[in-house]
Motif scaffolding. Sequence first.
Motif, PDB file in Angstrom:
ATOM      1  N   PRO A  44      40.140  47.474  41.666  1.00  0.00           N
ATOM      2  CA  PRO A  44      38.784  47.175  41.204  1.00  0.00           C
ATOM      3  C   PRO A  44      37.932  46.649  42.352  1.00  0.00           C
ATOM      4  O   PRO A  44      38.450  46.002  43.272  1.00  0.00           O
ATOM      5  CB  PRO A  44      39.003  46.099  40.137  1.00  0.00           C
ATOM      6  N   PRO A  45      36.647  46.892  42.329  1.00  0.00           N
ATOM      7  CA  PRO A  45      35.790  46.358  43.390  1.00  0.00           C
ATOM      8  C   PRO A  45      35.768  44.838  43.329  1.00  0.00           C
ATOM      9  O   PRO A  45      35.826  44.252  42.247  1.00  0.00           O
ATOM     10  CB  PRO A  45      34.417  46.951  43.061  1.00  0.00           C
ATOM     11  N   PRO A  46      35.713  44.169  44.471  1.00  0.00           N
ATOM     12  CA  PRO A  46      35.666  42.704  44.468  1.00  0.00           C
ATOM     13  C   PRO A  46      34.352  42.209  43.867  1.00  0.00           C
ATOM     14  O   PRO A  46      33.286  42.794  44.090  1.00  0.00           O
ATOM     15  CB  PRO A  46      35.776  42.344  45.950  1.00  0.00           C
ATOM     16  N   VAL A  59      42.203  39.514  38.958  1.00  0.00           N
ATOM     17  CA  VAL A  59      41.683  40.632  38.180  1.00  0.00           C
ATOM     18  C   VAL A  59      42.866  41.480  37.732  1.00  0.00           C
ATOM     19  O   VAL A  59      43.787  41.743  38.526  1.00  0.00           O
ATOM     20  CB  VAL A  59      40.706  41.465  39.020  1.00  0.00           C
ATOM     21  N   THR A  60      42.874  41.895  36.473  1.00  0.00           N
ATOM     22  CA  THR A  60      43.977  42.708  35.969  1.00  0.00           C
ATOM     23  C   THR A  60      43.464  44.050  35.489  1.00  0.00           C
ATOM     24  O   THR A  60      42.334  44.160  34.994  1.00  0.00           O
ATOM     25  CB  THR A  60      44.702  42.009  34.805  1.00  0.00           C
ATOM     26  N   GLY A  61      44.280  45.075  35.633  1.00  0.00           N
ATOM     27  CA  GLY A  61      43.917  46.391  35.164  1.00  0.00           C
ATOM     28  C   GLY A  61      43.930  47.413  36.274  1.00  0.00           C
ATOM     29  O   GLY A  61      44.595  47.244  37.310  1.00  0.00           O
ATOM     30  N   THR A  62      43.178  48.489  36.086  1.00  0.00           N
ATOM     31  CA  THR A  62      43.110  49.574  37.052  1.00  0.00           C
ATOM     32  C   THR A  62      41.779  49.527  37.785  1.00  0.00           C
ATOM     33  O   THR A  62      40.930  48.676  37.527  1.00  0.00           O
ATOM     34  CB  THR A  62      43.257  50.934  36.345  1.00  0.00           C
ATOM     35  N   ALA A  63      41.588  50.470  38.670  1.00  0.00           N
ATOM     36  CA  ALA A  63      40.348  50.514  39.446  1.00  0.00           C
ATOM     37  C   ALA A  63      39.131  50.799  38.575  1.00  0.00           C
ATOM     38  O   ALA A  63      38.008  50.469  38.955  1.00  0.00           O
ATOM     39  CB  ALA A  63      40.463  51.575  40.546  1.00  0.00           C
ATOM     40  N   THR A  64      39.350  51.394  37.411  1.00  0.00           N
ATOM     41  CA  THR A  64      38.212  51.772  36.562  1.00  0.00           C
ATOM     42  C   THR A  64      38.241  51.145  35.176  1.00  0.00           C
ATOM     43  O   THR A  64      37.334  51.378  34.372  1.00  0.00           O
ATOM     44  CB  THR A  64      38.155  53.308  36.403  1.00  0.00           C
ATOM     45  N   ASN A  65      39.257  50.353  34.883  1.00  0.00           N
ATOM     46  CA  ASN A  65      39.365  49.682  33.587  1.00  0.00           C
ATOM     47  C   ASN A  65      40.073  48.351  33.839  1.00  0.00           C
ATOM     48  O   ASN A  65      41.292  48.281  33.866  1.00  0.00           O
ATOM     49  CB  ASN A  65      40.151  50.547  32.600  1.00  0.00           C
ATOM     50  N   PHE A  66      39.284  47.301  34.046  1.00  0.00           N
ATOM     51  CA  PHE A  66      39.870  46.041  34.479  1.00  0.00           C
ATOM     52  C   PHE A  66      39.195  44.859  33.800  1.00  0.00           C
ATOM     53  O   PHE A  66      38.119  44.978  33.205  1.00  0.00           O
ATOM     54  CB  PHE A  66      39.796  45.907  36.000  1.00  0.00           C
ATOM     55  N   PRO A  86      33.000  54.547  35.883  1.00  0.00           N
ATOM     56  CA  PRO A  86      33.243  55.991  35.986  1.00  0.00           C
ATOM     57  C   PRO A  86      34.337  56.295  37.003  1.00  0.00           C
ATOM     58  O   PRO A  86      34.542  55.541  37.959  1.00  0.00           O
ATOM     59  CB  PRO A  86      31.890  56.548  36.445  1.00  0.00           C
ATOM     60  N   ARG A  87      35.009  57.394  36.799  1.00  0.00           N
ATOM     61  CA  ARG A  87      36.143  57.755  37.652  1.00  0.00           C
ATOM     62  C   ARG A  87      35.749  57.879  39.117  1.00  0.00           C
ATOM     63  O   ARG A  87      36.524  57.550  40.016  1.00  0.00           O
ATOM     64  CB  ARG A  87      36.741  59.082  37.160  1.00  0.00           C
ATOM     65  N   ASP A  88      34.512  58.345  39.387  1.00  0.00           N
ATOM     66  CA  ASP A  88      34.098  58.584  40.770  1.00  0.00           C
ATOM     67  C   ASP A  88      33.307  57.411  41.352  1.00  0.00           C
ATOM     68  O   ASP A  88      32.640  57.555  42.377  1.00  0.00           O
ATOM     69  CB  ASP A  88      33.272  59.867  40.862  1.00  0.00           C
ATOM     70  N   TYR A  89      33.387  56.246  40.703  1.00  0.00           N
ATOM     71  CA  TYR A  89      32.576  55.109  41.157  1.00  0.00           C
ATOM     72  C   TYR A  89      32.832  54.796  42.632  1.00  0.00           C
ATOM     73  O   TYR A  89      31.896  54.640  43.427  1.00  0.00           O
ATOM     74  CB  TYR A  89      32.870  53.878  40.297  1.00  0.00           C
ATOM     75  N   ALA A  90      34.084  54.722  43.038  1.00  0.00           N
ATOM     76  CA  ALA A  90      34.409  54.381  44.425  1.00  0.00           C
ATOM     77  C   ALA A  90      34.128  55.530  45.375  1.00  0.00           C
ATOM     78  O   ALA A  90      33.775  55.312  46.541  1.00  0.00           O
ATOM     79  CB  ALA A  90      35.872  53.962  44.533  1.00  0.00           C
ATOM     80  N   THR A 121      35.940  55.048  27.576  1.00  0.00           N
ATOM     81  CA  THR A 121      36.697  55.316  28.799  1.00  0.00           C
ATOM     82  C   THR A 121      36.485  56.739  29.299  1.00  0.00           C
ATOM     83  O   THR A 121      36.693  57.025  30.477  1.00  0.00           O
ATOM     84  CB  THR A 121      38.202  55.075  28.579  1.00  0.00           C
ATOM     85  N   ALA A 122      36.056  57.632  28.415  1.00  0.00           N
ATOM     86  CA  ALA A 122      35.883  59.036  28.810  1.00  0.00           C
ATOM     87  C   ALA A 122      34.584  59.285  29.552  1.00  0.00           C
ATOM     88  O   ALA A 122      34.509  60.191  30.386  1.00  0.00           O
ATOM     89  CB  ALA A 122      35.956  59.931  27.577  1.00  0.00           C
ATOM     90  N   THR A 123      33.553  58.510  29.258  1.00  0.00           N
ATOM     91  CA  THR A 123      32.259  58.785  29.869  1.00  0.00           C
ATOM     92  C   THR A 123      32.291  58.551  31.372  1.00  0.00           C
ATOM     93  O   THR A 123      32.901  57.590  31.851  1.00  0.00           O
ATOM     94  CB  THR A 123      31.154  57.921  29.242  1.00  0.00           C
ATOM     95  N   GLN A 124      31.636  59.425  32.107  1.00  0.00           N
ATOM     96  CA  GLN A 124      31.583  59.330  33.559  1.00  0.00           C
ATOM     97  C   GLN A 124      30.174  59.080  34.072  1.00  0.00           C
ATOM     98  O   GLN A 124      29.934  59.116  35.279  1.00  0.00           O
ATOM     99  CB  GLN A 124      32.148  60.608  34.192  1.00  0.00           C
ATOM    100  N   SER A 125      29.246  58.799  33.166  1.00  0.00           N
ATOM    101  CA  SER A 125      27.857  58.667  33.587  1.00  0.00           C
ATOM    102  C   SER A 125      27.303  57.259  33.463  1.00  0.00           C
ATOM    103  O   SER A 125      26.136  57.028  33.772  1.00  0.00           O
ATOM    104  CB  SER A 125      26.976  59.619  32.762  1.00  0.00           C
ATOM    105  N   MET A 126      28.137  56.310  33.023  1.00  0.00           N
ATOM    106  CA  MET A 126      27.626  54.946  32.854  1.00  0.00           C
ATOM    107  C   MET A 126      28.760  53.943  33.019  1.00  0.00           C
ATOM    108  O   MET A 126      29.949  54.286  32.946  1.00  0.00           O
ATOM    109  CB  MET A 126      26.969  54.772  31.487  1.00  0.00           C
TER     110      MET A 126
END
Length: 371
Positions: A44-46, A59-66, A86-90, A121-126
């Motif tokens: 996840p981003p700091p 912080v717990t979780g994944t890079a996109t759900n934390f 979103p999946r492509d955030y990074a 979790t599916a949306t990639q636009s917000m």
Amino acid sequence: MSSSPSRLPPARAVVAVLAALLTTALLTLAAPVTPAHADPAGAPPPLTDGFGLTQTGSVTGTATNFVVTVTTPEVSGEHRIRILLPRDYAADPNRRYPVFYFLHGASDDPGNPGVAYPALTATQSMITVIPDGGRRGWYTNWLDQKTAAGAQNWENFHIKQVVPFIDANLRTLTGRTARAVGGLSMGGFGALHYAQAHPDLFGQVASLSGANELSRNHAVMRGAVVATLTNAGAALCGPSGGADCALNFGPTVSSDAIFGTPYPFFDADWRWNAADPVANADKLARTGVALYAGNGGGNPADMEFWVESATRHVKERLDALGLPSHYVNYGNGTGWGTACKGGHTSGCWAQDLADYVPRLETAFATAVPSP
């Protein structure tokens, strides 16, 4: 339908409705509330402390759900905030995103992975942010800050702290047309309340099976709120229920703790009426509105039976004001997904979000940018 305005319903009826109201907790809390392992593909981003929020622990979780855990002087205790990116955030560091603030129901917790519904979790636009609203915080600043529950300034926490904290730490679009608020059950009330009280912040609002009417004309809904304050459901937990029981709201506080007395004598309950979303429908004049409810299968012991009339009254008031809304009454749930039977359940809310999220994405994509 509405119950008599002259008094709150009998305690037995309120406890029965309260049990139905808390189906959200009984269903979603079935999933273990344990930290997810870090995503090996990234972290996840700091996030930097600020706006009165101090992060505690990891912080717990994944890079996109934390989940981040924070403390604040505004609300007693530690509070979790779940963030869905979103999946492509990074991978796309120049892109900014609109934000959907999704408010959970009574007795739930953003630490519970079940609050991250598939449509979110599916949306990639917000970006979706799910902040802690307490087991019975009701998304407002309590009138009484000296109860056994301690400081309970939930509105200050969310509006003055969480929103700017997110904007400062993530690549967000910050105008009102790029910010939405929605919620289910208790959070449905919170969403309407925040959109009405802060129209400068939110351009879209959604209430899913919301506690949408607090006036004296809907005494069952008011009674359910009172039952959470007085912890009426704790008796249903049994001797081993303890603090983890979904019907236990923590320290018992007065029925007057949030809005003053709920009893309609000599207009003493005026704060309840002033907070009623139906009475404040005119404040949604510049806001896109979506309302969802079922009918509880026609069973008054199911909270959705009462939610239907409260939601319909919001719709009727908007219509009278000439204000548009997206209104879905899915009745007994026939044709509304595969897991909805018209009750106050996560199966219906998952389908509500499957319908709403694409509409919200379109609204975000076509909105005229605001300052």
